[in-house]
Design a protein around this motif. Structure first.
Motif: not given
Length: 190
Positions: A25-28, A46-54, A148-149, A177-190
């Protein structure tokens, strides 16, 4: 016979290597957001400013891919500093003791075009539990700036904070008790 077996082993490893693509993932341009109901009448987001996906993508069959993401709870951001500090405390995330949340996939099942059920284990607040999420492939394009793609993925789900011992002293009448999450990620090949 040994030479043939050795050659087959090399071929198998070579095919496996070429069938895998590692996307990071691209952190920006990536973020995990959450929403929780307050007093039964209003969503607090809210959100988490530091999250990454592989994604270790299997190019032959995407359902064989491995997906993991990592979040730093200390990067929580609800745009209210006092609330963020409270959420970082031992009352909730206890970021001093539990500095990371980690999800590792165990399986992926195609639902319909570009939609998958994502199963895996989530480690949060010192507790590991199996969770079920939705993974959506949003498409790919060439970024005109980086050349990059870039691949877009979204992760959706609902978790129970009580399953992970987060905020046990705050009843559902105050914070759902229920927390909804949504992650949006842009990824490029390593």
């Amino acid at each position: 016979m040994k030479k043939i077996l050795s050659l087959l082993a090399v071929l198998l490893v070579t095919v496996t290597v070429y069938a895998q693509k590692v996307l990071v993932s691209d952190p920006a341009h990536s973020r995990i957001e959450f929403a929780v109901m307050h007093l039964g009448i209003n969503d607090i987001t809210g959100n988490f400013d530091k999250a990454n996906l592989t994604i270790n993508a299997d190019e032959k069959s995407f359902v064989n891919s491995k997906i993991n993401f990592q979040v730093e709870p200390s990067s929580i951001n609800t745009h209210i500093e006092a609330r963020d500090n409270h959420l970082k405390s031992a009352d909730f995330f206890n970021v001093e003791t539990y500095p990371t949340m980690v999800f590792n996939s165990t399986s992926l099942k195609k639902q319909k075009k570009n939609y998958y059920k994502l199963y895996g284990n989530l480690l949060m607040h010192g507790v590991t539990k199996p969770v079920e999420l939705t993974l959506i492939y949003r498409g790919s394009t060439v970024n005109p700036m980086s050349k990059k793609t870039t691949h877009g993925y979204q992760v959706l789900g609902t978790l129970k904070r009580s399953d992970f011992g987060v905020g046990p002293n705050f009843p559902e009448a105050i914070i759902s008790d229920l927390v909804r999450i949504k992650g949006d990620f842009e990824l490029t090949e390593k």
